[in-house]
Design an enzyme around this catalytic site. Structure first.
Site, short mmCIF file in Angstrom:
data_model
loop_
_atom_site.label_atom_id
_atom_site.label_comp_id
_atom_site.label_asym_id
_atom_site.label_seq_id
_atom_site.Cartn_x
_atom_site.Cartn_y
_atom_site.Cartn_z
N HIS A 18 39.00 29.80 13.85
CA HIS A 18 39.10 29.87 12.40
C HIS A 18 38.66 28.59 11.71
O HIS A 18 38.17 28.63 10.58
CB HIS A 18 40.53 30.25 12.00
CG HIS A 18 40.89 31.65 12.37
ND1 HIS A 18 42.15 32.02 12.80
CD2 HIS A 18 40.13 32.78 12.41
CE1 HIS A 18 42.16 33.31 13.07
NE2 HIS A 18 40.95 33.79 12.84
N HIS A 41 35.76 43.43 13.68
CA HIS A 41 37.03 43.75 14.34
C HIS A 41 38.12 42.93 13.66
O HIS A 41 38.60 41.93 14.18
CB HIS A 41 36.97 43.42 15.83
CG HIS A 41 35.93 44.19 16.60
ND1 HIS A 41 34.59 43.92 16.51
CD2 HIS A 41 36.05 45.24 17.45
CE1 HIS A 41 33.91 44.75 17.30
NE2 HIS A 41 34.77 45.56 17.87
N SER A 108 41.18 36.46 10.56
CA SER A 108 39.83 36.16 10.06
C SER A 108 39.51 36.82 8.72
O SER A 108 38.88 36.17 7.86
CB SER A 108 38.79 36.54 11.11
OG SER A 108 38.92 37.89 11.49
N GLU A 126 38.21 47.85 10.97
CA GLU A 126 39.27 47.85 11.99
C GLU A 126 39.47 49.29 12.47
O GLU A 126 39.45 50.22 11.66
CB GLU A 126 40.56 47.26 11.42
CG GLU A 126 41.76 47.34 12.33
CD GLU A 126 41.53 46.70 13.70
OE1 GLU A 126 42.01 47.27 14.70
OE2 GLU A 126 40.88 45.64 13.76
N GLY A 152 33.99 48.87 15.12
CA GLY A 152 33.31 47.66 14.70
C GLY A 152 31.85 47.62 15.10
O GLY A 152 31.01 47.11 14.34
N ASP A 172 34.38 39.94 16.87
CA ASP A 172 35.51 39.40 17.63
C ASP A 172 36.30 40.56 18.24
O ASP A 172 37.41 40.87 17.82
CB ASP A 172 36.39 38.57 16.70
CG ASP A 172 37.57 37.92 17.41
OD1 ASP A 172 37.59 37.91 18.65
OD2 ASP A 172 38.48 37.45 16.71
#
Length: 287
Positions: A18, A41, A108, A126, A152, A172
C-alpha cells in the site's frame, strides 16, 4: 473462493504494497488531467483489526503496528494521511503511544478512493458476495467510483481500455489456485495489449522460489516493455511452505521509480525490524 483478507489485514505485505500504491497514485495526481484506476480483486475495503478473525492470526502486530511504532517514513505521506482518516484520534507522530487509538486498516480500494480527485475514476471489482456488500456501502456516495460484483480477470477485458489516457490497474488475486502465476502470465500481456500506456501493478507472494522464477521468465518472454520487479523479503528463504516476502510487478512505472524503491525498502526494513532484510529491485524488461 474461500480467501478472506480480514485474517491478514495489516500484514507486512499490506504495508509494503500500500505504500508503493500510494506513491504511484501520487505520481498520477501530478498532472491535472484525470486518471483511471481499476482494482481487479478489491476485497471488503475496510478491516477492523479488533475483529476476532484478525486477532486470531495477529499478523498486524508484526506489520502495521510495528510500523506505527517507528518514525513516519518520509516517502509515504499519503499512506499515513489515509490511515489517519480511518482512525480518528490517531496521528502518525504519536508513535507507540498512539497504538491504542489505531483500529481500522483500509484495503487497496480505499487507499485509491482517498487519492481520487473529481476528475479521476475508480472501478473496484470483487467476487466474494459478502465483501461486495461491504464495499458498495463504502462507495455509496461517490459519483466517480463504482463497485462491480464480477471476476477480477474478466474485468480486465471488460473495462480496458478506459476513456482516460493515464491510470493504474492493480491486480492482487488471492493465490488460492495452484496455476495463479501461469494465469497471470497469460492475462497480463492481453490486458497490456488493450491499454499499453497504462501502469499495471501485480502483487504476488514469495513462498516457493521456483514458481516465482517461472513467472518472471514468462513475463520476460511476453514482449511487454518496461517491467520492473520489486521484492520485499522479511524471512530468510530456507522454507518454501511459508510466506517469506512479497513482490510487485510494475509495468510502465514512473521515471526513476526503481531508485525510489531502492531507497524505500531499507527504511521499511528498519521500521518493521524484519528478521531478514532481503530486497530486490530490477528490470525484467526495458524499452
Amino acid at each position: 473462493m474461500n480467501y478472506r483478507h480480514i485474517f491478514h489485514a495489516g500484514h507486512i505485505c499490506d504495508v509494503a504494497k500500500h505504500i508503493v500504491l500510494t506513491m504511484l497514485l501520487a505520481h498520477l495526481r501530478g498532472k491535472e488531467a484525470g486518471f483511471f484506476a481499476l482494482d481487479s480483486h478489491a476485497g471488503a475495503g475496510l478491516y477492523d483489526l479488533h475483529d476476532l478473525r484478525a486477532l486470531k492470526t495477529g499478523e498486524a502486530k508484526s506489520g502495521i503496528y510495528k510500523l506505527l511504532r517507528a518514525p513516519p517514513l518520509p516517502d509515504a505521506p499519503d499512506y499515513y494521511r489515509i490511515l489517519e482518516l480511518f482512525n480518528p484520534g490517531w496521528k502518525p507522530a504519536m508513535g507507540a503511544d498512539g497504538l491504542g487509538q489505531f483500529r481500522f486498516y483500509p484495503g487497496s480500494p480505499l487507499f485509491i478512493r482517498e487519492m481520487l480527485r473529481p476528475q479521476d475514476k475508480l472501478i473496484a471489482c470483487e467476487w466474494h458476495a459478502d465483501d461486495v456488500i461491504d464495499l458498495k456501502r463504502q462507495f455509496r456516495a461517490m459519483r466517480n467510483a463504482h463497485v462491480h460484483h464480477r471476476d477480477g480477470y474478466e474485468a480486465l477485458g471488460a473495462f480496458l481500455p478506459p476513456a482516460e489516457a493515464r491510470g493504474l490497474v492493480l491486480i492482487d488475486p488471492p493465490y488460492e489456485e495452484p496455476d495463479e502465476f501461469a494465469r497471470l502470465s497469460i492475462v497480463l500481456p492481453v490486458a497490456h495489449g488493450r491499454w499499453p500506456q497504462g501502469m499495471f501493478m501485480i502483487w504476488y507472494p514469495v513462498k516457493e522460489r521456483p514458481s516465482v522464477w517461472r513467472f518472471h521468465e514468462a513475463l520476460t518472454q511476453s514482449g511487454i516493455p518496461k517491467i520492473l520487479c520489486a521484492e520485499f523479503m522479511f524471512e530468510e528463504e530456507t522454507r518454501g511452505d511459508r510466506l517469506n516476502g512479497s513482490g510487485l510487478i510494475l509495468v510502465n512505472p514512473p521515471w526513476q521509480f526503481d531508485e525510489r524503491l531502492r531507497a524505500l525498502f531499507p527504511q521499511l526494513h528498519d521500521a518493521l525490524q524484519t528478521p531478514d532484510r532481503g530486497a530486490r529491485v530490477e528490470w525484467l524488461t526495458k524499452e
